[in-house]
Design a protein around this motif. Sequence first.
Motif, PDB file in Angstrom:
ATOM      1  N   GLN A 170     -32.022 -30.179  29.237  1.00 52.24           N
ATOM      2  CA  GLN A 170     -33.232 -29.352  29.145  1.00 52.24           C
ATOM      3  C   GLN A 170     -33.942 -29.644  27.929  1.00 52.24           C
ATOM      4  N   SER A 171     -33.097 -29.807  26.822  1.00 54.75           N
ATOM      5  CA  SER A 171     -33.753 -30.224  25.325  1.00 54.75           C
ATOM      6  C   SER A 171     -34.158 -31.784  25.318  1.00 54.75           C
ATOM      7  N   VAL A 172     -33.471 -32.706  26.040  1.00 58.95           N
ATOM      8  CA  VAL A 172     -34.219 -33.925  26.077  1.00 58.95           C
ATOM      9  C   VAL A 172     -35.298 -33.986  26.835  1.00 58.95           C
ATOM     10  N   THR A 173     -35.451 -33.218  28.097  1.00 55.89           N
ATOM     11  CA  THR A 173     -36.751 -33.224  28.958  1.00 55.89           C
ATOM     12  C   THR A 173     -37.770 -32.586  28.126  1.00 55.89           C
ATOM     13  N   HIS A 174     -37.649 -31.340  27.211  1.00 51.48           N
ATOM     14  CA  HIS A 174     -38.523 -30.644  26.467  1.00 51.48           C
ATOM     15  C   HIS A 174     -39.193 -31.748  25.477  1.00 51.48           C
ATOM     16  N   ALA A 175     -38.240 -32.418  24.804  1.00 50.22           N
ATOM     17  CA  ALA A 175     -38.858 -33.353  23.868  1.00 50.22           C
ATOM     18  C   ALA A 175     -39.691 -34.220  24.565  1.00 50.22           C
ATOM     19  N   ARG A 176     -39.377 -35.069  25.753  1.00 51.63           N
ATOM     20  CA  ARG A 176     -40.044 -35.874  26.188  1.00 51.63           C
ATOM     21  C   ARG A 176     -41.292 -35.441  26.842  1.00 51.63           C
ATOM     22  N   THR A 177     -41.456 -34.354  27.409  1.00 47.89           N
ATOM     23  CA  THR A 177     -42.743 -33.894  27.985  1.00 47.89           C
ATOM     24  C   THR A 177     -43.541 -33.299  26.593  1.00 47.89           C
ATOM     25  N   ALA A 178     -42.899 -32.630  25.697  1.00 44.86           N
ATOM     26  CA  ALA A 178     -43.640 -32.360  24.443  1.00 44.86           C
ATOM     27  C   ALA A 178     -44.431 -33.612  23.808  1.00 44.86           C
ATOM     28  N   ARG A 179     -43.600 -34.631  23.810  1.00 43.83           N
ATOM     29  CA  ARG A 179     -44.314 -35.704  23.262  1.00 43.83           C
ATOM     30  C   ARG A 179     -45.533 -36.535  24.133  1.00 43.83           C
ATOM     31  N   VAL A 180     -45.248 -36.327  25.527  1.00 47.81           N
ATOM     32  CA  VAL A 180     -46.447 -36.770  26.416  1.00 47.81           C
ATOM     33  C   VAL A 180     -47.386 -35.908  26.157  1.00 47.81           C
ATOM     34  N   MET A 181     -47.348 -34.709  25.781  1.00 49.25           N
ATOM     35  CA  MET A 181     -48.544 -33.779  25.714  1.00 49.25           C
ATOM     36  C   MET A 181     -48.894 -33.574  24.253  1.00 49.25           C
ATOM     37  N   HIS A 182     -48.339 -34.227  23.276  1.00 48.89           N
ATOM     38  CA  HIS A 182     -48.750 -34.106  21.879  1.00 48.89           C
ATOM     39  C   HIS A 182     -48.397 -32.919  21.168  1.00 48.89           C
ATOM     40  N   ALA A 183     -47.416 -32.204  21.772  1.00 52.62           N
ATOM     41  CA  ALA A 183     -47.321 -30.862  21.663  1.00 52.62           C
ATOM     42  C   ALA A 183     -46.326 -30.216  20.625  1.00 52.62           C
ATOM     43  N   ALA A 189     -42.052 -31.198  19.464  1.00 45.75           N
ATOM     44  CA  ALA A 189     -41.033 -31.290  20.052  1.00 45.75           C
ATOM     45  C   ALA A 189     -39.913 -30.418  19.328  1.00 45.75           C
ATOM     46  N   TRP A 190     -40.478 -29.779  18.213  1.00 46.26           N
ATOM     47  CA  TRP A 190     -39.328 -29.167  17.319  1.00 46.26           C
ATOM     48  C   TRP A 190     -38.685 -27.922  17.999  1.00 46.26           C
ATOM     49  N   LEU A 191     -39.119 -27.366  19.169  1.00 45.59           N
ATOM     50  CA  LEU A 191     -38.576 -26.466  20.224  1.00 45.59           C
ATOM     51  C   LEU A 191     -37.412 -26.812  20.945  1.00 45.59           C
ATOM     52  N   ALA A 192     -37.228 -28.249  20.874  1.00 46.00           N
ATOM     53  CA  ALA A 192     -36.497 -28.745  21.924  1.00 46.00           C
ATOM     54  C   ALA A 192     -34.835 -28.257  21.796  1.00 46.00           C
ATOM     55  N   PRO A 193     -34.324 -28.100  20.612  1.00 42.98           N
ATOM     56  CA  PRO A 193     -32.989 -27.538  20.706  1.00 42.98           C
ATOM     57  C   PRO A 193     -33.032 -25.930  21.458  1.00 42.98           C
ATOM     58  N   VAL A 194     -34.096 -25.292  21.566  1.00 40.55           N
ATOM     59  CA  VAL A 194     -34.018 -24.098  22.196  1.00 40.55           C
ATOM     60  C   VAL A 194     -34.703 -24.025  23.650  1.00 40.55           C
ATOM     61  N   ALA A 195     -34.764 -25.220  24.371  1.00 39.80           N
ATOM     62  CA  ALA A 195     -35.474 -25.374  25.386  1.00 39.80           C
ATOM     63  C   ALA A 195     -35.003 -24.399  26.415  1.00 39.80           C
ATOM     64  N   PRO A 196     -33.955 -24.098  26.715  1.00 42.22           N
ATOM     65  CA  PRO A 196     -33.538 -23.231  27.830  1.00 42.22           C
ATOM     66  C   PRO A 196     -34.246 -21.678  27.700  1.00 42.22           C
ATOM     67  N   PHE A 197     -34.475 -21.582  26.324  1.00 44.68           N
ATOM     68  CA  PHE A 197     -35.100 -20.113  26.183  1.00 44.68           C
ATOM     69  C   PHE A 197     -36.687 -20.135  26.218  1.00 44.68           C
ATOM     70  N   THR A 198     -37.226 -21.446  25.825  1.00 41.69           N
ATOM     71  CA  THR A 198     -38.656 -21.739  26.315  1.00 41.69           C
ATOM     72  C   THR A 198     -38.946 -21.814  27.470  1.00 41.69           C
ATOM     73  N   ASN A 199     -37.993 -22.667  28.300  1.00 44.91           N
ATOM     74  CA  ASN A 199     -38.226 -22.491  29.728  1.00 44.91           C
ATOM     75  C   ASN A 199     -38.163 -21.147  30.461  1.00 44.91           C
ATOM     76  N   ALA A 200     -37.182 -20.349  30.005  1.00 45.19           N
ATOM     77  CA  ALA A 200     -37.137 -19.093  30.599  1.00 45.19           C
ATOM     78  C   ALA A 200     -38.300 -18.315  30.282  1.00 45.19           C
ATOM     79  N   VAL A 201     -39.105 -18.302  29.140  1.00 50.30           N
ATOM     80  CA  VAL A 201     -40.510 -17.729  28.739  1.00 50.30           C
ATOM     81  C   VAL A 201     -41.323 -17.885  29.785  1.00 50.30           C
ATOM     82  N   PHE A 202     -41.443 -19.311  30.150  1.00 54.29           N
ATOM     83  CA  PHE A 202     -42.379 -19.813  31.088  1.00 54.29           C
ATOM     84  C   PHE A 202     -42.267 -19.199  32.324  1.00 54.29           C
TER      85      PHE A 202
END
Length: 373
Positions: free
Chosen positions: A320-333, A335-348
């Motif tokens: 999940q963290s790797v995927t978060h980092a990749r999609t964040a880079r695609v969107m120029h968003a 990637a500093w929240l990648a280590p907590v991706a399971p929780f940001t994904n849950a927020v979504f």
Amino acid sequence: MYRSLRTLRKARAILPLEQEPASSVLPPTVTVVVPARNEEGVLDNCLRGIRAQTYGSARGPDEADPALRVVVVDDGSTDGTGEIAGRHAAEDPRVRVVRSEGPPPGWSGKVHAMHVGVEAAGEPEAGEWLMFVDADTVLEPELLAKLLGTAERADADLVSTPGGPPSRHSASWPVLMPAGLQMIGENADPRGKGSKAFAIGHCILMRRSHYEKIGGWAALSGRRNEDIAIATTVRDHGGVTRVVEGLSYATTSGMDPFRQGWDSFRKSFVAGTNGSLPLLLGIGLGQVSLSLASPAVLAAGIRGRSPTMIALGSVGWVAQSVTHARTARVMHAGAWLAPVAPFTNAVFGGVMLHGAVEVARGATSWKGRAARF
């Protein structure tokens, strides 16, 4: 793990934005349509960016038949949108303003405004392209030429690019954007494959011949996820559609502040599910459960001293963290929240659950203007 791998594969399918089109004695006409309803805070910058495009500049803005022309649709605005658009039209003969009093029954607002804009442009020209730009999106001068070159290189009939974040953006970009892109990508493909073709309404460029072929916006009059709908329809009529990575050349303020970004995603998913309460609940609860499964398995493994569970939970978390980092880079968003991706994904997941609550309450907000993303 499977969701993460699929998202990474689709992210790699986004085309880079690299070159301008081959030189042409007479460059094709590009008609830019800007739907604008109460956009006085952003329209000026949008139109300045469009007017500054390098494409077609050899023919000049004062030529009787410019290569670039702009139609701004003042869609029943009650603020200064019409005045701002009128000022640009007075300064630049390429700009035209048309007024619409809102959609008739059976039409969604944004779709009808874009339809009005194309109709105001007149009869199709040979080789003409149409470009649809949201009023909260600002284009760099080279974008149009590069989009045309990318479409030419890919032999595409429709290309689109999202806008990147403004310099000062809200938390909606690092928190919501990675998971949002992943979920949209799970249901639509940037290469136009699968059940739906992916497109992003911030900026869409398409051949007018294909627009006419599919029946134009009139064929999609009631749709609220209009970007994916038009890309899928073009694909289904034999066209080629691609998503392009043009975020260095376009920015959007439509996701800021955080509440606006949250609401934009919510409206998009409510529209995409046709306001289905079971679907919104299922997707929302599924997103929360799948996102938190890895931390839960890891915690259970640590408590039970189970190497297998610790390994499974860790692998899922890392995926999940790797995927978060990749999609964040695609969107120029960022990637500093990648280590907590399971929780940001849950927020979504809360975005979908909020949509379910609105539908359950009988709210009609999702039936209004389509979400921009």
